[in-house]
Scaffold this motif. Structure first.
Motif, PDB file in Angstrom:
ATOM      1  N   THR A 284       0.976  -1.058   0.089  1.00 47.71           N
ATOM      2  CA  THR A 284      -0.126   0.046   0.094  1.00 47.71           C
ATOM      3  C   THR A 284       0.995   1.350  -0.214  1.00 47.71           C
ATOM      4  N   ASP A 285       2.013   1.252   0.698  1.00 52.59           N
ATOM      5  CA  ASP A 285       2.821   2.341   0.799  1.00 52.59           C
ATOM      6  C   ASP A 285       3.449   2.700  -0.548  1.00 52.59           C
ATOM      7  N   ILE A 286       3.806   1.590  -1.253  1.00 50.40           N
ATOM      8  CA  ILE A 286       4.337   1.778  -2.612  1.00 50.40           C
ATOM      9  C   ILE A 286       3.431   2.253  -3.489  1.00 50.40           C
ATOM     10  N   GLU A 287       2.048   1.896  -3.517  1.00 52.19           N
ATOM     11  CA  GLU A 287       0.957   2.403  -4.131  1.00 52.19           C
ATOM     12  C   GLU A 287       0.882   3.949  -3.996  1.00 52.19           C
ATOM     13  N   THR A 288       0.770   4.208  -2.829  1.00 52.92           N
ATOM     14  CA  THR A 288       0.437   5.614  -2.428  1.00 52.92           C
ATOM     15  C   THR A 288       1.813   6.650  -2.854  1.00 52.92           C
ATOM     16  N   ARG A 289       2.861   5.918  -2.879  1.00 59.17           N
ATOM     17  CA  ARG A 289       4.094   6.724  -3.426  1.00 59.17           C
ATOM     18  C   ARG A 289       3.941   6.832  -4.923  1.00 59.17           C
ATOM     19  N   LEU A 290       3.562   5.646  -5.479  1.00 58.39           N
ATOM     20  CA  LEU A 290       3.484   5.718  -7.110  1.00 58.39           C
ATOM     21  C   LEU A 290       2.712   6.954  -7.358  1.00 58.39           C
ATOM     22  N   ALA A 291       1.390   6.844  -6.718  1.00 56.03           N
ATOM     23  CA  ALA A 291       0.158   7.948  -7.120  1.00 56.03           C
ATOM     24  C   ALA A 291       0.730   9.199  -6.992  1.00 56.03           C
ATOM     25  N   THR A 292       1.589   9.363  -5.822  1.00 57.76           N
ATOM     26  CA  THR A 292       2.209  10.850  -5.498  1.00 57.76           C
ATOM     27  C   THR A 292       3.191  11.391  -6.741  1.00 57.76           C
ATOM     28  N   LEU A 293       3.937  10.453  -7.031  1.00 64.47           N
ATOM     29  CA  LEU A 293       4.792  10.460  -8.102  1.00 64.47           C
ATOM     30  C   LEU A 293       4.354  10.807  -9.495  1.00 64.47           C
ATOM     31  N   GLN A 294       3.126  10.199  -9.705  1.00 60.98           N
ATOM     32  CA  GLN A 294       2.662  10.293 -10.864  1.00 60.98           C
ATOM     33  C   GLN A 294       2.083  11.707 -10.922  1.00 60.98           C
ATOM     34  N   THR A 295       1.525  12.061 -10.099  1.00 62.38           N
ATOM     35  CA  THR A 295       1.035  13.417 -10.062  1.00 62.38           C
ATOM     36  C   THR A 295       2.028  14.622 -10.227  1.00 62.38           C
ATOM     37  N   LYS A 296       3.023  14.282  -9.299  1.00 64.18           N
ATOM     38  CA  LYS A 296       4.218  15.267  -9.592  1.00 64.18           C
ATOM     39  C   LYS A 296       4.858  15.346 -10.663  1.00 64.18           C
ATOM     40  N   HIS A 297       4.785  14.042 -11.462  1.00 65.27           N
ATOM     41  CA  HIS A 297       5.432  14.018 -12.850  1.00 65.27           C
ATOM     42  C   HIS A 297       4.625  14.747 -14.115  1.00 65.27           C
ATOM     43  N   GLU A 298       3.004  14.595 -13.689  1.00 64.71           N
ATOM     44  CA  GLU A 298       2.492  15.514 -14.601  1.00 64.71           C
ATOM     45  C   GLU A 298       2.346  17.141 -14.415  1.00 64.71           C
ATOM     46  N   ARG A 299       2.672  17.361 -13.216  1.00 65.62           N
ATOM     47  CA  ARG A 299       2.733  18.774 -13.039  1.00 65.62           C
ATOM     48  C   ARG A 299       4.080  19.239 -13.572  1.00 65.62           C
ATOM     49  N   LEU A 300       5.171  18.389 -13.349  1.00 62.16           N
ATOM     50  CA  LEU A 300       6.422  19.073 -13.791  1.00 62.16           C
ATOM     51  C   LEU A 300       6.451  19.006 -15.281  1.00 62.16           C
ATOM     52  N   LEU A 301       5.797  18.174 -16.009  1.00 64.63           N
ATOM     53  CA  LEU A 301       5.638  18.237 -17.528  1.00 64.63           C
ATOM     54  C   LEU A 301       4.904  19.512 -17.723  1.00 64.63           C
TER      55      LEU A 301
ATOM     56  N   ASN B 175      15.650  17.924 -15.033  1.00 59.78           N
ATOM     57  CA  ASN B 175      16.489  17.290 -13.935  1.00 59.78           C
ATOM     58  C   ASN B 175      15.489  16.560 -12.843  1.00 59.78           C
ATOM     59  N   ALA B 176      14.508  17.506 -12.604  1.00 59.34           N
ATOM     60  CA  ALA B 176      13.584  17.124 -11.499  1.00 59.34           C
ATOM     61  C   ALA B 176      12.627  15.832 -12.173  1.00 59.34           C
ATOM     62  N   LEU B 177      12.141  16.074 -13.482  1.00 58.85           N
ATOM     63  CA  LEU B 177      11.776  14.816 -14.280  1.00 58.85           C
ATOM     64  C   LEU B 177      12.458  13.730 -14.430  1.00 58.85           C
ATOM     65  N   ALA B 178      13.829  13.642 -14.446  1.00 57.13           N
ATOM     66  CA  ALA B 178      14.648  12.541 -14.827  1.00 57.13           C
ATOM     67  C   ALA B 178      14.465  11.807 -13.335  1.00 57.13           C
ATOM     68  N   ASP B 179      14.681  12.550 -12.190  1.00 61.54           N
ATOM     69  CA  ASP B 179      14.713  12.018 -10.815  1.00 61.54           C
ATOM     70  C   ASP B 179      13.431  11.372 -10.539  1.00 61.54           C
ATOM     71  N   CYS B 180      12.480  12.162 -10.826  1.00 58.39           N
ATOM     72  CA  CYS B 180      10.914  11.708 -10.646  1.00 58.39           C
ATOM     73  C   CYS B 180      10.747  10.342 -11.416  1.00 58.39           C
ATOM     74  N   GLU B 181      11.166  10.130 -12.860  1.00 53.93           N
ATOM     75  CA  GLU B 181      11.049   9.129 -13.582  1.00 53.93           C
ATOM     76  C   GLU B 181      11.884   8.040 -12.961  1.00 53.93           C
ATOM     77  N   TYR B 182      13.006   8.084 -12.401  1.00 50.98           N
ATOM     78  CA  TYR B 182      13.824   7.264 -11.686  1.00 50.98           C
ATOM     79  C   TYR B 182      13.033   6.761 -10.656  1.00 50.98           C
ATOM     80  N   GLU B 183      12.637   7.321  -9.733  1.00 54.40           N
ATOM     81  CA  GLU B 183      12.023   6.811  -8.429  1.00 54.40           C
ATOM     82  C   GLU B 183      10.627   6.109  -9.027  1.00 54.40           C
ATOM     83  N   ILE B 184       9.774   6.718 -10.074  1.00 53.96           N
ATOM     84  CA  ILE B 184       8.842   5.670 -10.521  1.00 53.96           C
ATOM     85  C   ILE B 184       9.136   4.322 -11.120  1.00 53.96           C
TER      86      ILE B 184
END
Length: 292
Positions: free
Chosen positions: A148-165, A182-191
């Protein structure tokens, strides 16, 4: 006077009839109250006897990693190995790893089998029907919280990725573009990292793991059928008899294997005995000649 006595008698008869009716009503009520619990008790007993331990609902709502560890013995090594592999294939599973060692008569095999979670109980029982089980352990690991923690973090990162785009599309300065990329690359790596971890959990949950150790033996190890002193004593007797049989068989095989050495030792011993006998005769003859 007669009328008075008649009234008294009628009053007594009426009182007795009322008392009898009341007692009958109370008896009926008591009988009904007693019958109700009996029916409820019967229904509960029937439900209990027909119910079985079914944890499928729990497994659907929780992320459980099911595992089992079995130690097996067989007197027909090749057939048992083939049966284990066939059972795995029929269950829709696969062999993650396997290995064989030893010479014929004392070979060993180690398997790591992956079987769909819904077939866990059936496969566990089928292994016991296929060969001799010396020991078997099974357990589950609940990873619902981590998943569940992974799913929550993934959802947060997906939202962050869309905002950065969205910000990158609006950026005009080169510095802002580089910073956002750079922020997008870091976000995509975590995703990607979390997606891989989630996929790993999905694999562990979907396919249970069976660690199987198989030994080829001449005599099967006796397994205790209870925990009492009598069961332990019977098992010790069976193990002792089996150990004696193995020891005698080992001695015979050793004698057959070492027959050339034994023959050579016999010849040497015979020659030594003849030499000693010849010397003894010479000494006796020499002493006899001296006496003469």
């Amino acid at each position: 006077m007669k009328r008075r006595w008649l009234c008294v008698v009628l009053a007594l008869l009426l009182l007795l009839s009322l008392t009898a009716c009341g007692a009958s009503g109370d008896s009926s009520a008591s009988t009904g109250d007693a019958a109700a619990p009996a029916e409820n008790g019967t229904a509960m007993d029937t439900a209990t006897s027909e119910s079985t331990a079914d944890f499928s609902a729990v497994r659907e709502n929780a992320k459980l990693i099911l595992s089992a560890d079995l130690t097996l013995e067989t007197q027909d090594y090749d057939a048992t190995c083939a049966a284990l592999e066939q059972l795995t294939a029929e269950a829709g599973g696969y062999i993650e790893s396997s290995g064989n060692a030893g010479e014929k008569g004392s070979r060993t095999a180690n398997y790591t089998l992956r079987v769909p979670q819904e077939k866990f109980e059936t496969f566990f029982a089928q292994i016991g029907d296929t060969c001799h089980v010396v020991s078997a352990n099974r357990w589950s690991e609940d990873v619902t919280e981590q998943y569940t923690d992974i799913e929550t973090r993934l959802a947060t990162l997906q939202t962050k990725h869309e905002r950065l785009l969205a910000l990158l599309d609006q950026a005009a300065k080169m510095e802002d573009i580089i910073s956002l990329e750079n922020a997008l690359a870091d976000c995509e790596y975590e995703i990607d990292s979390l997606t891989g971890e989630k996929r790993h959990y999905d694999d562990l949950v979907s396919f249970s793991t069976f660690t199987v150790s198989l030994r080829e033996v001449q005599t099967l190890t006796a397994v205790s059928e209870g925990t009492g002193f009598g069961a332990q004593l019977a098992q010790a007797a069976k193990n002792g008899l089996g150990g004696l049989t193995v020891t005698v068989r080992g001695l015979i095989l050793m004698l057959v294997t070492l027959w050339p050495v034994l023959v050579l030792l016999g010849i040497v011993g015979y020659v030594f005995w003849r030499v000693q006998l010849h010397r003894k005769k010479k000494v006796q003859q020499s002493e006899q000649n001296k006496k003469e």
